[in-house]
Write an enzyme that holds these catalytic residues in place. Sequence first.
Site, PDB file in Angstrom:
ATOM      1  N   CYS A 131       0.800  -1.224   0.000  1.00 30.14           N
ATOM      2  CA  CYS A 131       0.000   0.000   0.000  1.00 30.14           C
ATOM      3  C   CYS A 131       0.831   1.272   0.000  1.00 30.14           C
ATOM      4  O   CYS A 131       0.286   2.361  -0.037  1.00 30.14           O
ATOM      5  CB  CYS A 131      -0.925   0.003   1.216  1.00 30.14           C
ATOM      6  SG  CYS A 131       0.013  -0.032   2.755  1.00 30.14           S
TER       7      CYS A 131
ATOM      8  N   CYS B  36      -0.835  -4.426   7.952  1.00 26.46           N
ATOM      9  CA  CYS B  36      -0.611  -3.232   8.780  1.00 26.46           C
ATOM     10  C   CYS B  36       0.170  -3.639  10.030  1.00 26.46           C
ATOM     11  O   CYS B  36       1.090  -2.942  10.458  1.00 26.46           O
ATOM     12  CB  CYS B  36      -1.933  -2.593   9.180  1.00 26.46           C
ATOM     13  SG  CYS B  36      -3.087  -2.320   7.819  1.00 26.46           S
TER      14      CYS B  36
HETATM   15 FE1  FES Z   1      -1.197  -0.561   4.423  1.00 27.65          FE
HETATM   16 FE2  FES Z   1      -2.480  -0.279   6.747  1.00 27.65          FE
HETATM   17  S1  FES Z   1      -3.348  -0.315   4.746  1.00 27.65           S
HETATM   18  S2  FES Z   1      -0.347  -0.326   6.412  1.00 27.65           S
END
Ligand code: FES
Length: 168
Positions: free
Chosen positions: A36, A109
């Site tokens: 992400c 995460c």
């Molecule tokens: Fe990537 Fe939380 S969505 S670290």
Amino acid sequence: MTTDLQQKIREAIQNPSNLGEMEGADAVGTVGSADCGEMLRMWVKFRDENGTKVIDRASFQSFGCETAIAIASLATELIRGKTPEEALLLRGTELAAELGPLPPMKIHCAELVEGALRSALGATSESARAAFAAPGQVSGQVPSLIDSMGPALNSSRGSGVKVILLKK
Ligand code: FES
């Protein structure tokens, strides 16, 4: 995500513990998520406790989602007083345990936080290896997190990516 988890994350990020750079840290580690594009840096300070090296305190900065910030906040409290070896045994899900079970899309995460901790403690893990890391570097010898984000920020211009800096 469940409402209960969302509520716990909201509570954790309203007043995150140990947010910000640490002066005089003994080690700092940084990871970025290939999934992400989030980044997280963790500083660690050790102390001697009866001849044993333990984690005195830790702090973090994040260009991460709310979940990563909440987990980092919890993790920096959880590892206090642990030896580096004990802290290295903690998996991301254990660092996030207080939030309850994470949905599959939020597991990374927790792995981001685990990776930053491992990077700071000089270990390697799959999550740390998957990201760029600066194991064992001392605070002040690494660029700031925002400087580290420079190339990503520059390449994100015009892409609709918005960066929000949290106040200490
Ligand atoms: Fe990537 Fe939380 S969505 S670290």
